[in-house]
Design a protein around this motif. Structure first.
Motif, mmCIF file in Angstrom:
data_model
loop_
_atom_site.group_PDB
_atom_site.id
_atom_site.type_symbol
_atom_site.label_atom_id
_atom_site.label_comp_id
_atom_site.label_asym_id
_atom_site.label_seq_id
_atom_site.Cartn_x
_atom_site.Cartn_y
_atom_site.Cartn_z
ATOM 1 N N LEU A 42 -8.396 0.205 -5.015
ATOM 2 C CA LEU A 42 -8.936 0.313 -3.663
ATOM 3 C C LEU A 42 -8.799 1.738 -3.129
ATOM 4 C CD1 LEU A 42 -7.563 -3.061 -2.263
ATOM 5 C CD2 LEU A 42 -9.739 -2.594 -3.430
ATOM 6 N N GLN A 43 -7.754 2.422 -3.554
ATOM 7 C CA GLN A 43 -7.633 3.849 -3.250
ATOM 8 C C GLN A 43 -8.792 4.617 -3.885
ATOM 9 O OE1 GLN A 43 -4.218 5.707 -5.048
ATOM 10 N NE2 GLN A 43 -4.744 7.760 -4.316
ATOM 11 N N PHE A 44 -9.076 4.311 -5.144
ATOM 12 C CA PHE A 44 -10.172 4.967 -5.862
ATOM 13 C C PHE A 44 -11.490 4.780 -5.133
ATOM 14 C CE2 PHE A 44 -13.705 4.224 -8.851
ATOM 15 C CZ PHE A 44 -13.836 5.497 -9.374
ATOM 16 N N LEU A 45 -11.810 3.547 -4.762
ATOM 17 C CA LEU A 45 -13.056 3.286 -4.046
ATOM 18 C C LEU A 45 -13.113 4.044 -2.730
ATOM 19 C CD1 LEU A 45 -13.752 -0.563 -4.366
ATOM 20 C CD2 LEU A 45 -14.780 1.301 -5.675
ATOM 21 N N SER A 46 -12.019 4.003 -1.981
ATOM 22 C CA SER A 46 -12.003 4.629 -0.660
ATOM 23 C C SER A 46 -12.174 6.134 -0.754
ATOM 24 C CB SER A 46 -10.696 4.286 0.061
ATOM 25 O OG SER A 46 -10.573 2.889 0.247
ATOM 26 N N GLU A 47 -11.542 6.749 -1.740
ATOM 27 C CA GLU A 47 -11.660 8.200 -1.899
ATOM 28 C C GLU A 47 -13.052 8.604 -2.359
ATOM 29 O OE1 GLU A 47 -7.001 9.332 -2.885
ATOM 30 O OE2 GLU A 47 -8.401 9.037 -4.544
ATOM 31 N N ARG A 48 -13.612 7.824 -3.271
ATOM 32 C CA ARG A 48 -14.943 8.157 -3.770
ATOM 33 C C ARG A 48 -16.010 7.965 -2.688
ATOM 34 N NH1 ARG A 48 -16.288 8.509 -9.186
ATOM 35 N NH2 ARG A 48 -18.328 8.939 -8.262
ATOM 36 N N ILE A 49 -15.894 6.921 -1.907
ATOM 37 C CA ILE A 49 -16.895 6.649 -0.878
ATOM 38 C C ILE A 49 -16.653 7.501 0.367
ATOM 39 C CG2 ILE A 49 -17.815 4.861 0.657
ATOM 40 C CD1 ILE A 49 -17.125 2.848 -1.589
ATOM 41 N N GLY A 50 -15.377 7.708 0.695
ATOM 42 C CA GLY A 50 -15.054 8.466 1.901
ATOM 43 C C GLY A 50 -15.231 9.960 1.757
ATOM 44 N N GLY A 51 -14.975 10.493 0.558
ATOM 45 C CA GLY A 51 -15.100 11.928 0.349
ATOM 46 C C GLY A 51 -14.179 12.714 1.267
ATOM 47 N N ASP A 52 -14.662 13.849 1.752
ATOM 48 C CA ASP A 52 -13.864 14.712 2.617
ATOM 49 C C ASP A 52 -13.725 14.163 4.032
ATOM 50 O OD1 ASP A 52 -13.578 16.471 0.521
ATOM 51 O OD2 ASP A 52 -15.261 17.749 1.138
ATOM 52 N N MET A 53 -14.439 13.090 4.335
ATOM 53 C CA MET A 53 -14.419 12.557 5.693
ATOM 54 C C MET A 53 -13.236 11.633 5.952
ATOM 55 S SD MET A 53 -17.017 13.978 7.100
ATOM 56 C CE MET A 53 -16.530 15.396 6.091
ATOM 57 N N VAL A 54 -12.443 11.329 4.910
ATOM 58 C CA VAL A 54 -11.347 10.380 5.077
ATOM 59 C C VAL A 54 -10.047 10.943 4.508
ATOM 60 C CG1 VAL A 54 -12.928 8.415 4.954
ATOM 61 C CG2 VAL A 54 -11.721 9.172 2.881
ATOM 62 N N SER A 55 -8.949 10.395 4.994
ATOM 63 C CA SER A 55 -7.621 10.628 4.438
ATOM 64 C C SER A 55 -7.093 9.283 3.982
ATOM 65 C CB SER A 55 -6.695 11.232 5.505
ATOM 66 O OG SER A 55 -5.358 11.314 5.035
ATOM 67 N N VAL A 56 -6.756 9.157 2.690
ATOM 68 C CA VAL A 56 -6.396 7.859 2.114
ATOM 69 C C VAL A 56 -4.908 7.823 1.766
ATOM 70 C CG1 VAL A 56 -6.841 6.206 0.265
ATOM 71 C CG2 VAL A 56 -8.719 7.585 1.179
ATOM 72 N N THR A 57 -4.226 6.789 2.239
ATOM 73 C CA THR A 57 -2.828 6.538 1.904
ATOM 74 C C THR A 57 -2.741 5.267 1.081
ATOM 75 O OG1 THR A 57 -2.026 7.584 3.932
ATOM 76 C CG2 THR A 57 -0.525 6.075 2.822
ATOM 77 N N ASN A 58 -2.102 5.342 -0.086
ATOM 78 C CA ASN A 58 -1.936 4.184 -0.953
ATOM 79 C C ASN A 58 -0.544 3.599 -0.755
ATOM 80 O OD1 ASN A 58 -2.127 2.266 -2.959
ATOM 81 N ND2 ASN A 58 -2.160 3.709 -4.667
ATOM 82 N N LEU A 59 -0.446 2.317 -0.452
ATOM 83 C CA LEU A 59 0.837 1.677 -0.196
ATOM 84 C C LEU A 59 1.650 1.435 -1.465
ATOM 85 C CD1 LEU A 59 -0.284 -0.952 2.473
ATOM 86 C CD2 LEU A 59 0.911 1.211 2.879
ATOM 87 N N THR A 60 0.994 1.419 -2.623
ATOM 88 C CA THR A 60 1.690 1.218 -3.895
ATOM 89 C C THR A 60 1.860 2.564 -4.580
ATOM 90 O OG1 THR A 60 0.732 -0.998 -4.136
ATOM 91 C CG2 THR A 60 1.696 0.007 -6.102
#
Length: 305
Positions: A42-60
Motif C-alpha cells: 500500500l506504501q508502494f501504490l500510494s507513492e507511485r500514484i501520489g508522486g511528489d504531491m504526497v508524503s507517505v508514512t508506512n506503519l510497518t
C-alpha cells in the motif's frame, strides 16, 4: 496474546501526533498531502500514484512481519493526523483499531475495491488448512490484475481528498495500471506451459496468484505465517508433494524457513524463496522487481518453458 490499544491511549496519541504537525490537517508544513499506509504494497501504490504531491508514512517498518504489529503512540498519532489512511481491513488488528477510532472518515480499505477469496478452509486438493474456514484472504496484492483495480480506486479516493492534484493522481494511476497489465502478461506467458502446477508454500499467502495463473496452492500452514502445522498436516503435504513430483518447496522472506526445509528433506526437494511482499526486505527493489523474482522462482521450480 495481542496487547490492545485502549481508546484513552489512542486519543492521547492522536493529540500528540497532531501537535507535531506544523501544517494544516492532513498536510505537512509545506502543504504536501499526508498518507499513512499499513504495510509495503500500500506504501508502494500510494507513492507511485501520489508522486511528489504526497508524503507517505508506512506503519510497518522494513523487515518486520506485518500480521501482528503493535502501534506506538506516535504511529497512532500519525494515523489521526494524516489526510488519508490506506489499509486492508482485517489484516492487521492494531491498524484496524487505530483507524476505527481515529480515521474512519478518511480511510481507504484497499480490499473493498476487489472481490476477495475466502481464507482458510481447504486447499485446491481438498486438504484442510490448520486454520478454520471463515473470513477473507487479504493477500490481494499478489494478483497484478486486482492490484491495478485497487490503484485506480486509490487514485479516485486521493482525488476526492486532494482535488487540487486530481489530474496528477489520475495520470500516474493510469501509467501504473499499464505497468501492472504488462506484469500480468509476463506471468501468464511464463506460467502457461509448466511440468507441474502444484505450488507448495510455507503458508497460504498465494491464493490470488494461484487462482490468476491456474496453479494449485498447497500451504503447509494457513493464512498466518506463525501458525504451527500439526504432524498430520506435515505428513499430508509431504505425501502430496511426492505424489505430484514436487521438486521445490517455497518459503518466504520474513519468517523462518525451517518448516519448508523439513518438508523438502522429507521428499528430496529443494527450497526457494517466494516473496509474499508483505514487507520489502531489499530496499533497493520494489513491487515489480520482487514480483519478477517470484516469477523466475516459479518458472524454475515448476519446470516451465
Amino acid at each position: 496474546m495481542r496487547r490492545r490499544l485502549f481508546p484513552t491511549l489512542l486519543v492521547l496519541a492522536a493529540l500528540a501526533g497532531c501537535g507535531d504537525q506544523a501544517g494544516s490537517a492532513g498536510r505537512t508544513a509545506d502543504g504536501t498531502f499526508e498518507i499513512v499506509t499499513a504495510f509495503y504494497p500500500l506504501q508502494f501504490l500510494s507513492e507511485r500514484i501520489g508522486g511528489d504531491m504526497v508524503s507517505v508514512t508506512n506503519l510497518t517498518k522494513p523487515g518486520a512481519e506485518p500480521h501482528d504489529i503493535e502501534l506506538t503512540p506516535r504511529q497512532v498519532g500519525d494515523v489521526a493526523a494524516a489526510g488519508l489512511a490506506v489499509y486492508i481491513k482485517g489484516f492487521q488488528p492494531a491498524v484496524d483499531e487505530a483507524i476505527d477510532l481515529e480515521a474512519k472518515d478518511k480511510a481507504f480499505d484497499a480490499a473493498s475495491a476487489v472481490t476477495l477469496l475466502p481464507a482458510g478452509g481447504e486447499d485446491d486438493h481438498g486438504h484442510e488448512h490448520e486454520e478454520a474456514a471463515g473470513g477473507e484472504d487479504p493477500h490481494v496484492w499478489l494478483d497484478p490484475v486486482r492490484l491495478a483495480t485497487i490503484a485506480d480506486q486509490l487514485a479516485e479516493r486521493l482525488a476526492q481528498a486532494d482535488p487540487g492534484h486530481a489530474a496528477g493522481y489520475t495520470e500516474r494511476a493510469r501509467a501504473l495500471h499499464t505497468e501492472l497489465t504488462t506484469l500480468n502478461t509476463e506471468f501468464a506467458d511464463g506460467l502457461k506451459n509448466c511440468q507441474r502446477r502444484e505450488l507448495v508454500t510455507s503458508h497460504t499467502a498465494f491464493a490470488y496468484l494461484a487462482a490468476r495463473y491456474d496453479l494449485h496452492q498447497v500451504g503447509i500452514t494457513g493464512i498466518s505465517p506463525e501458525a504451527e502445522p500439526s504432524p498430520q498436516r506435515l505428513a499430508a503435504v509431504a505425501k502430496e508433494a511426492r505424489e505430484t513430483g514436487t521438486t521445490t518447496i517455497y518459503f518466504e522472506t520474513l519468517v523462518s524457513p525451517a518448516v519448508a526445509e523439513t518438508i523438502a528433506r522429507e521428499v528430496g526437494a529443494k527450497t526457494a524463496v517466494l516473496d509474499p511482499l508483505e514487507g520489502l526486505v531489499d530496499q533497493t527493489g520494489d513491487y515489480f522487481s520482487v514480483m519478477r523474482q517470484n516469477l523466475t522462482a516459479l518458472t524454475s521450480g515448476l519446470g516451465c518453458s
